[in-house]
Design a protein around this motif. Structure first.
Motif, PDB file in Angstrom:
ATOM      1  N   GLY B  13       0.778  -1.235   0.000  1.00 14.16           N
ATOM      2  CA  GLY B  13       0.000   0.000   0.000  1.00 14.16           C
ATOM      3  C   GLY B  13       0.806   1.281   0.000  1.00 14.16           C
ATOM      4  O   GLY B  13       0.287   2.353   0.304  1.00 14.16           O
ATOM      5  N   GLY B  15       2.525   2.335  -2.736  1.00 11.85           N
ATOM      6  CA  GLY B  15       2.473   2.925  -4.071  1.00 11.85           C
ATOM      7  C   GLY B  15       3.283   2.224  -5.153  1.00 11.85           C
ATOM      8  O   GLY B  15       3.620   2.834  -6.166  1.00 11.85           O
ATOM      9  N   LYS B  16       3.587   0.944  -4.963  1.00 10.57           N
ATOM     10  CA  LYS B  16       4.343   0.209  -5.990  1.00 10.57           C
ATOM     11  C   LYS B  16       3.588   0.169  -7.312  1.00 10.57           C
ATOM     12  O   LYS B  16       4.133   0.496  -8.369  1.00 10.57           O
ATOM     13  CB  LYS B  16       4.604  -1.247  -5.553  1.00 10.57           C
ATOM     14  N   THR B  17       2.337  -0.231  -7.237  1.00  7.24           N
ATOM     15  CA  THR B  17       1.563  -0.403  -8.455  1.00  7.24           C
ATOM     16  C   THR B  17       1.317   0.949  -9.129  1.00  7.24           C
ATOM     17  O   THR B  17       1.450   1.092 -10.350  1.00  7.24           O
ATOM     18  CB  THR B  17       0.236  -1.118  -8.129  1.00  7.24           C
ATOM     19  N   THR B  18       0.999   1.953  -8.323  1.00  2.00           N
ATOM     20  CA  THR B  18       0.791   3.299  -8.856  1.00  2.00           C
ATOM     21  C   THR B  18       2.052   3.802  -9.549  1.00  2.00           C
ATOM     22  O   THR B  18       2.006   4.385 -10.636  1.00  2.00           O
ATOM     23  CB  THR B  18       0.420   4.259  -7.699  1.00  2.00           C
ATOM     24  N   ASN B 172       7.198   8.431  -1.624  1.00  2.00           N
ATOM     25  CA  ASN B 172       5.853   8.664  -2.144  1.00  2.00           C
ATOM     26  C   ASN B 172       4.919   9.151  -1.026  1.00  2.00           C
ATOM     27  O   ASN B 172       5.169   8.919   0.150  1.00  2.00           O
ATOM     28  CB  ASN B 172       5.319   7.350  -2.735  1.00  2.00           C
ATOM     29  N   ARG B 173       3.858   9.819  -1.442  1.00  2.00           N
ATOM     30  CA  ARG B 173       2.804  10.277  -0.527  1.00  2.00           C
ATOM     31  C   ARG B 173       3.331  11.253   0.523  1.00  2.00           C
ATOM     32  O   ARG B 173       3.003  11.150   1.716  1.00  2.00           O
ATOM     33  CB  ARG B 173       2.110   9.095   0.157  1.00  2.00           C
ATOM     34  N   VAL B 203       4.304  13.877  -4.109  1.00  2.00           N
ATOM     35  CA  VAL B 203       3.423  14.343  -3.039  1.00  2.00           C
ATOM     36  C   VAL B 203       2.180  13.468  -2.951  1.00  2.00           C
ATOM     37  O   VAL B 203       1.835  12.747  -3.882  1.00  2.00           O
ATOM     38  CB  VAL B 203       2.960  15.806  -3.267  1.00  2.00           C
ATOM     39  N   ASP B 205      -1.500  13.153  -3.254  1.00  2.00           N
ATOM     40  CA  ASP B 205      -2.394  13.975  -4.062  1.00  2.00           C
ATOM     41  C   ASP B 205      -3.663  13.172  -4.374  1.00  2.00           C
ATOM     42  O   ASP B 205      -3.584  12.067  -4.919  1.00  2.00           O
ATOM     43  CB  ASP B 205      -1.641  14.349  -5.356  1.00  2.00           C
TER      44      ASP B 205
HETATM   45  N1  ADP Z   1       1.108   9.926  -4.445  1.00  2.00           N
HETATM   46  C1  ADP Z   1      -0.080   9.453  -4.048  1.00  2.00           C
HETATM   47  N2  ADP Z   1      -1.049  10.282  -3.629  1.00  2.00           N
HETATM   48  C2  ADP Z   1      -2.250   9.802  -3.203  1.00  2.00           C
HETATM   49  N3  ADP Z   1      -2.561   8.500  -3.189  1.00  2.00           N
HETATM   50  C3  ADP Z   1      -1.622   7.616  -3.594  1.00  2.00           C
HETATM   51  C4  ADP Z   1      -0.345   8.030  -4.034  1.00  2.00           C
HETATM   52  N4  ADP Z   1       0.359   6.924  -4.384  1.00  2.00           N
HETATM   53  C5  ADP Z   1      -0.446   5.869  -4.150  1.00  2.00           C
HETATM   54  N5  ADP Z   1      -1.656   6.267  -3.682  1.00  2.00           N
HETATM   55  C6  ADP Z   1      -2.795   5.409  -3.292  1.00  2.00           C
HETATM   56  O1  ADP Z   1      -2.354   4.499  -2.292  1.00  2.00           O
HETATM   57  C7  ADP Z   1      -3.004   3.264  -2.423  1.00  2.00           C
HETATM   58  C8  ADP Z   1      -1.987   2.165  -2.543  1.00  2.00           C
HETATM   59  O2  ADP Z   1      -1.232   2.318  -3.703  1.00  2.00           O
HETATM   60  P1  ADP Z   1      -0.688   1.096  -4.542  1.00  2.00           P
HETATM   61  O3  ADP Z   1       0.055   1.641  -5.701  1.00  2.00           O
HETATM   62  O4  ADP Z   1      -1.784   0.122  -4.837  1.00  2.00           O
HETATM   63  O5  ADP Z   1       0.305   0.459  -3.495  1.00  2.00           O
HETATM   64  P2  ADP Z   1       1.052  -0.956  -3.520  1.00  2.00           P
HETATM   65  O6  ADP Z   1       1.079  -1.441  -4.944  1.00  2.00           O
HETATM   66  O7  ADP Z   1       2.403  -0.654  -2.985  1.00  2.00           O
HETATM   67  O8  ADP Z   1       0.285  -1.854  -2.626  1.00  2.00           O
HETATM   68  C9  ADP Z   1      -3.873   3.379  -3.662  1.00  2.00           C
HETATM   69  O9  ADP Z   1      -5.180   3.658  -3.241  1.00  2.00           O
HETATM   70  C10 ADP Z   1      -3.266   4.546  -4.406  1.00  2.00           C
HETATM   71  O10 ADP Z   1      -4.215   5.208  -5.203  1.00  2.00           O
END
Ligand code: ADP
Ligand code: MG
Lengths: 228, 265
Positions: B13, B15-18, B172-173, B203, B205
């Motif tokens: 959670g 932000g790897k996938t994002t 991230n975040r 940031v 966002d």
């Molecule tokens: N920079 C960001 N700002 C706001 N929300 C974010 C950001 N990066 C990730 N998120 C949110 O955080 C949550 C987890 O991100 P995700 O990419 O699925 O993480 P992971 O793959 O590491 O488990 C998702 O709901 C995503 O939309």
């Protein structure tokens, strides 16, 4: 019985008895003479157990021989062997001493989940991160941040110390003592060391300068030579 | 020959996938040939964020178990000709994916694509091992929280055992007001602990979440802070020197980040 030349000489000191064993006679002959000597001895009741230091001269005793002597001497429950003192050490023993007294220099970061374990003293050039661990039988010196766990003197050496450029450790451990960081968020300390304070019976953190006073024989080899 | 980069973090959670979706999209915007691989078997997300969910026919397990050719399983992106996705399996047994299988897939993709971006599952078990196997480089994601940094540190340590370059860091975040108040670790603290090179800061966002929900990665949008951040990461991967974004809205405030390098190519 060869009475012309004594193989065993016994001297009383304020710390108990000292047994000088001639280093030219055979071990069997010595056991015989010792058992003769001991049989002459009639202990009085309620006498305290007397500690005996065995001076071996240039003789080397292996573990089995030490055990034999030990059994003989403590058979009557009035003597106990306090120490063997010999001018010679076995090569393996000497190598272990050498290993334990060497300072190993390591240049890396010990990260969360990693364990760095060495015999002897360690000079780590780098950090120990939270959740990382360094363990040695001797002292630990860290040129870097100690944020994880350091365990010095892991085999029981309570004189071991842990020093770091900066420390805010999860835990400090020395021999069988453990101290941990307070639960509130605290500041770390620069250029300090952890050591066991005998009066307080716990690990204390103090300025590095106290080491020159409190741990004079900090060099591992001297420590080993003095304490066996 | 392309290169394979694994996006990993230890903690879930963060932000790897994002990041995978957005770095991939940003590289495609710069006309690179990119293939994304989702290795999070059983919890696939990357297809959803990319808006490609409905097009999945085969997945990575089908490829490994030779029910289809690799080419057949690749999903072409709606927007870019040379952006593809190899989706994770949603139902199959995790054990179906092996190191050998991954290595074969990655090396085959490297023949055709410039960048293979591998989205790693959370944790340090087999899934992590598989994702890392075929990679030449790694990007570690953390948020400015202690637990996340701790897990990132663990991952960096584990990556030392792999034949992989020292990883790069994305923070991230970031929530600027919390960092300023000392309620979050600040960037310098994080870099000091992890001591790896920073390749980007993003940031926190709401637009990121909205964009992901719409299946349109934020990197496609014009000028939000997060979208610029992801595009900057891609530019640094290509060897450009791009200064770190200021976190303040007004100009002038910069972080004194001591270690900052582009990704070595
Ligand atoms: N920079 C960001 N700002 C706001 N929300 C974010 C950001 N990066 C990730 N998120 C949110 O955080 C949550 C987890 O991100 P995700 O990419 O699925 O993480 P992971 O793959 O590491 O488990 C998702 O709901 C995503 O939309
Ligand atoms: Mg994910």
């Amino acid at each position: 019985m060869l009475d012309s030349k004594q193989m065993i000489t016994i001297k009383g000191t304020k710390d108990g008895l000292t047994l000088f064993i001639d280093d030219h006679s055979s071990f069997e002959a010595i056991l015989d003479e010792l058992s003769d000597k001991l049989s002459e001895y009639k202990p009085k009741k309620d006498e305290p157990v007397v500690p005996v230091t065995v001076k071996l001269g240039d003789r080397y005793l292996n573990d089995r021989q030490k055990k034999q002597l030990n059994e003989l001497i403590s058979a009557k429950n009035c003597f106990t062997i306090h120490a063997f003192d010999s001018n010679v050490v076995h090569r393996d023993e000497a190598l272990t001493w050498k290993e334990e007294s060497e300072i190993r220099v390591v240049n890396r970061i010990v990260r969360s989940g990693q364990v760095l374990e060495y015999v002897g003293d360690l000079l780590l050039v780098g950090d120990v991160n939270p959740g990382g661990k360094v363990i040695t039988t001797g002292n630990i010196f860290i040129m870097g941040n100690l944020l994880g766990i350091a365990h010095a003197g892991v085999n029981g050496d309570r004189d071991a110390v842990i020093a770091a450029s900066y420390m805010k450790p999860n835990q400090l451990r020395i021999a069988d003592y453990i101290s941990r960081a307070p639960d509130y968020d605290s500041e770390g300390v620069y250029m300090e060391c952890g050591l066991i304070d005998k009066e307080q019976d716990k690990i204390v953190i103090d300025r590095l300068q106290v080491l020159s006073r409190k741990r004079k024989d900090i060099s591992g080899f001297e420590r080993r030579m003095l304490n066996g | 020959m392309g290169e394979a980069i694994v996006i990993t973090s230890g903690k879930g959670g963060v932000g790897k996938t994002t990041t995978t979706a957005n770095i991939g999209t940003a590289l495609a915007l710069m006309e690179k040939k990119v293939c994304l691989i989702d290795t999070d078997i059983g919890l696939r997300n990357l297809d959803v964020i990319m808006g490609l969910e409905n097009r999945i026919i085969y997945d990575i397990v089908d490829v490994i178990e030779q029910r289809c050719k690799l080419k057949q399983a690749l999903i072409k992106d709606k927007r870019f000709d040379y952006l593809s996705l190899l989706p994770a399996a949603q139902t199959s047994d995790k054990a179906a994916v092996t190191k050998d299988g991954m290595e074969t897939i990655v090396s085959e993709l490297k023949q055709e694509y410039d960048y293979i971006i591998i989205d790693c599952p959370a944790g340090i078990e087999q899934g992590f091992q598989n994702a890392v196997t075929g990679a030449d480089k790694a990007i570690v994601i953390t948020t400015p929280e202690k637990s996340s940094v701790r897990d990132a540190d663990r991952i960096v340590g584990l990556l030392e055992n792999e034949s992989i370059d020292p990883p790069k860091l994305v923070i991230n975040r970031i929530r600027n007001h919390m960092m300023k108040n000392g309620d979050m670790l600040d960037i310098d603290d994080i870099i000091q602990i992890l001591s790896i090179d920073l390749i980007g800061i993003v940031v926190d966002d709401d637009e990121v979440i909205k964009a992901s929900n719409n299946g349109e990665p934020i990197a496609l949008q014009g000028n939000s802070k997060a979208s610029i951040a992801y595009r900057n990461i891609a530019r640094r991967m290509l060897g450009e020197t791009v200064p770190l974004q200021s976190l303040e809205d007004e100009k002038g405030m910069f972080y004194k980040v001591k270690k900052f390098f582009g990704m070595r190519t």
